[in-house]
Write a protein that holds these residues in place. Sequence first.
Motif, PDB file in Angstrom:
ATOM      1  N   CYS A   1       0.863  -1.178   0.000  1.00  0.00           N
ATOM      2  CA  CYS A   1       0.000   0.000   0.000  1.00  0.00           C
ATOM      3  C   CYS A   1       0.900   1.228   0.000  1.00  0.00           C
ATOM      4  CB  CYS A   1      -0.902   0.010   1.212  1.00  0.00           C
ATOM      5  SG  CYS A   1      -1.868   1.523   1.410  1.00  0.00           S
ATOM      6  N   ALA A   2       0.802   2.008  -1.067  1.00  0.00           N
ATOM      7  CA  ALA A   2       1.630   3.200  -1.205  1.00  0.00           C
ATOM      8  C   ALA A   2       0.777   4.451  -1.033  1.00  0.00           C
ATOM      9  CB  ALA A   2       2.296   3.215  -2.576  1.00  0.00           C
ATOM     10  N   ALA A   3       1.241   5.329  -0.181  1.00  0.00           N
ATOM     11  CA  ALA A   3       0.567   6.612   0.045  1.00  0.00           C
ATOM     12  C   ALA A   3       1.281   7.703  -0.730  1.00  0.00           C
ATOM     13  CB  ALA A   3       0.561   6.953   1.534  1.00  0.00           C
ATOM     14  N   SER A   4       0.495   8.552  -1.377  1.00  0.00           N
ATOM     15  CA  SER A   4       1.080   9.654  -2.138  1.00  0.00           C
ATOM     16  C   SER A   4       0.271  10.919  -1.911  1.00  0.00           C
ATOM     17  CB  SER A   4       1.115   9.311  -3.631  1.00  0.00           C
ATOM     18  OG  SER A   4      -0.191   9.119  -4.128  1.00  0.00           O
ATOM     19  N   GLY A   5       0.914  12.067  -2.163  1.00  0.00           N
ATOM     20  CA  GLY A   5       0.233  13.338  -1.977  1.00  0.00           C
ATOM     21  C   GLY A   5       0.919  14.181  -0.934  1.00  0.00           C
ATOM     22  N   ASN A   6       0.171  15.139  -0.425  1.00  0.00           N
ATOM     23  CA  ASN A   6       0.731  16.132   0.497  1.00  0.00           C
ATOM     24  C   ASN A   6       0.713  15.637   1.941  1.00  0.00           C
ATOM     25  OD1 ASN A   6       1.180  17.983  -1.619  1.00  0.00           O
ATOM     26  ND2 ASN A   6      -0.971  18.594  -1.538  1.00  0.00           N
ATOM     27  N   ILE A   7       1.571  14.668   2.200  1.00  0.00           N
ATOM     28  CA  ILE A   7       1.684  14.112   3.541  1.00  0.00           C
ATOM     29  C   ILE A   7       2.772  14.848   4.304  1.00  0.00           C
ATOM     30  CG2 ILE A   7       2.198  12.054   4.901  1.00  0.00           C
ATOM     31  CD1 ILE A   7       1.273  10.420   2.445  1.00  0.00           C
ATOM     32  N   PHE A   8       2.438  15.317   5.501  1.00  0.00           N
ATOM     33  CA  PHE A   8       3.436  15.975   6.338  1.00  0.00           C
ATOM     34  C   PHE A   8       4.051  14.983   7.311  1.00  0.00           C
ATOM     35  CE2 PHE A   8       5.721  19.190   8.419  1.00  0.00           C
ATOM     36  CZ  PHE A   8       5.581  19.035   9.785  1.00  0.00           C
ATOM     37  N   ALA A   9       3.215  14.196   7.964  1.00  0.00           N
ATOM     38  CA  ALA A   9       3.721  13.247   8.951  1.00  0.00           C
ATOM     39  C   ALA A   9       2.754  12.079   9.065  1.00  0.00           C
ATOM     40  CB  ALA A   9       3.899  13.905  10.306  1.00  0.00           C
ATOM     41  N   ILE A  10       3.307  10.894   9.131  1.00  0.00           N
ATOM     42  CA  ILE A  10       2.499   9.675   9.276  1.00  0.00           C
ATOM     43  C   ILE A  10       2.528   9.220  10.726  1.00  0.00           C
ATOM     44  CG2 ILE A  10       2.300   7.253   8.659  1.00  0.00           C
ATOM     45  CD1 ILE A  10       3.338   7.950   5.897  1.00  0.00           C
ATOM     46  N   ASN A  11       1.349   8.996  11.298  1.00  0.00           N
ATOM     47  CA  ASN A  11       1.258   8.479  12.662  1.00  0.00           C
ATOM     48  C   ASN A  11       1.194   6.959  12.677  1.00  0.00           C
ATOM     49  OD1 ASN A  11       1.225  11.076  13.681  1.00  0.00           O
ATOM     50  ND2 ASN A  11      -0.994  11.165  13.807  1.00  0.00           N
ATOM     51  N   ASP A  12       0.488   6.397  11.716  1.00  0.00           N
ATOM     52  CA  ASP A  12       0.258   4.961  11.748  1.00  0.00           C
ATOM     53  C   ASP A  12      -0.124   4.486  10.352  1.00  0.00           C
ATOM     54  OD1 ASP A  12      -1.761   2.796  13.955  1.00  0.00           O
ATOM     55  OD2 ASP A  12      -0.085   2.370  12.624  1.00  0.00           O
ATOM     56  N   MET A  13       0.332   3.321   9.995  1.00  0.00           N
ATOM     57  CA  MET A  13      -0.126   2.634   8.779  1.00  0.00           C
ATOM     58  C   MET A  13      -0.447   1.211   9.166  1.00  0.00           C
ATOM     59  SD  MET A  13       2.356   4.015   5.708  1.00  0.00           S
ATOM     60  CE  MET A  13       1.183   3.651   4.396  1.00  0.00           C
ATOM     61  N   GLY A  14      -1.490   0.680   8.559  1.00  0.00           N
ATOM     62  CA  GLY A  14      -1.861  -0.674   8.935  1.00  0.00           C
ATOM     63  C   GLY A  14      -2.791  -1.329   7.952  1.00  0.00           C
ATOM     64  N   TRP A  15      -3.178  -2.541   8.298  1.00  0.00           N
ATOM     65  CA  TRP A  15      -4.045  -3.360   7.465  1.00  0.00           C
ATOM     66  C   TRP A  15      -5.239  -3.847   8.286  1.00  0.00           C
ATOM     67  CZ3 TRP A  15      -3.244  -3.779   2.323  1.00  0.00           C
ATOM     68  CH2 TRP A  15      -1.987  -3.438   1.838  1.00  0.00           C
ATOM     69  N   TYR A  16      -6.393  -3.799   7.659  1.00  0.00           N
ATOM     70  CA  TYR A  16      -7.623  -4.336   8.219  1.00  0.00           C
ATOM     71  C   TYR A  16      -8.210  -5.275   7.176  1.00  0.00           C
ATOM     72  CZ  TYR A  16      -7.339  -0.616  11.699  1.00  0.00           C
ATOM     73  OH  TYR A  16      -6.936   0.219  12.721  1.00  0.00           O
ATOM     74  N   ARG A  17      -9.151  -6.096   7.587  1.00  0.00           N
ATOM     75  CA  ARG A  17      -9.822  -6.988   6.636  1.00  0.00           C
ATOM     76  C   ARG A  17     -11.289  -7.147   6.991  1.00  0.00           C
ATOM     77  NH1 ARG A  17      -6.887 -12.733   8.294  1.00  0.00           N
ATOM     78  NH2 ARG A  17      -7.889 -12.971  10.357  1.00  0.00           N
ATOM     79  N   GLN A  18     -12.051  -7.466   5.968  1.00  0.00           N
ATOM     80  CA  GLN A  18     -13.477  -7.696   6.158  1.00  0.00           C
ATOM     81  C   GLN A  18     -13.895  -8.909   5.348  1.00  0.00           C
ATOM     82  OE1 GLN A  18     -15.981  -4.295   5.406  1.00  0.00           O
ATOM     83  NE2 GLN A  18     -17.649  -5.171   6.616  1.00  0.00           N
ATOM     84  N   ALA A  19     -14.341  -9.919   6.055  1.00  0.00           N
ATOM     85  CA  ALA A  19     -14.847 -11.133   5.410  1.00  0.00           C
ATOM     86  C   ALA A  19     -16.345 -10.980   5.182  1.00  0.00           C
ATOM     87  CB  ALA A  19     -14.551 -12.338   6.289  1.00  0.00           C
ATOM     88  N   PRO A  20     -16.914 -11.736   4.255  1.00  0.00           N
ATOM     89  CA  PRO A  20     -18.354 -11.640   3.989  1.00  0.00           C
ATOM     90  C   PRO A  20     -19.167 -11.866   5.250  1.00  0.00           C
ATOM     91  CG  PRO A  20     -17.288 -12.901   2.278  1.00  0.00           C
ATOM     92  CD  PRO A  20     -16.251 -12.670   3.333  1.00  0.00           C
ATOM     93  N   GLY A  21     -20.092 -10.957   5.515  1.00  0.00           N
ATOM     94  CA  GLY A  21     -20.970 -11.103   6.666  1.00  0.00           C
ATOM     95  C   GLY A  21     -20.349 -10.762   8.000  1.00  0.00           C
ATOM     96  N   LYS A  22     -19.126 -10.275   7.978  1.00  0.00           N
ATOM     97  CA  LYS A  22     -18.435  -9.941   9.228  1.00  0.00           C
ATOM     98  C   LYS A  22     -18.020  -8.479   9.246  1.00  0.00           C
ATOM     99  CE  LYS A  22     -16.621 -14.545  10.209  1.00  0.00           C
ATOM    100  NZ  LYS A  22     -15.417 -15.323  10.603  1.00  0.00           N
ATOM    101  N   GLN A  23     -17.735  -7.991  10.449  1.00  0.00           N
ATOM    102  CA  GLN A  23     -17.268  -6.617  10.582  1.00  0.00           C
ATOM    103  C   GLN A  23     -15.793  -6.521  10.202  1.00  0.00           C
ATOM    104  OE1 GLN A  23     -18.199  -5.459  14.660  1.00  0.00           O
ATOM    105  NE2 GLN A  23     -20.071  -4.453  13.961  1.00  0.00           N
ATOM    106  N   ARG A  24     -15.400  -5.319   9.801  1.00  0.00           N
ATOM    107  CA  ARG A  24     -13.996  -5.085   9.502  1.00  0.00           C
ATOM    108  C   ARG A  24     -13.186  -5.224  10.791  1.00  0.00           C
ATOM    109  NH1 ARG A  24     -12.433   0.006   5.774  1.00  0.00           N
ATOM    110  NH2 ARG A  24     -14.083  -1.042   4.607  1.00  0.00           N
TER     111      ARG A  24
END
Length: 120
Positions: free
Chosen positions: A22-45
């Motif tokens: 996952c690549a972030a682009s644009g006017n970023i000044f500072a990153i606090n956190d990067m991460g991954w989430y997932r959502q399966a069918p019928g379930k919450q993220r």
Amino acid sequence: QVQLVESGGGLVQPGGSLRLSCAASGNIFAINDMGWYRQAPGKQRELVATMPTGGSTNYVDSVKGRFTISRDNAKNTVYLQMNSLKPEDTAIYYCNLKAYNIRATALDLWGQGTQVTVSS
């Protein structure tokens, strides 16, 4: 404007591996956190893994020892190496970015999602 672009999902057999990016682009000044989430069918993220800047990584218990999150700060990119994949890992995986832009506005952004399917 800040954008997130994900790649790396697909179909894999149980026990196989995939690497998400996952690549972030644009006017970023500072990153606090990067991460991954997932959502399966019928379930919450749910949180899969996060890597705060200057902090400790966090993993959901079900992926500990199998998934590894990493970041390339020079490229504003986060990766998720997924090994020993199981059918229950099947989901849409979303990248998340918590950061400040150059106007000091707090951002909480999501990628478009990438499908991971684990099946024989």
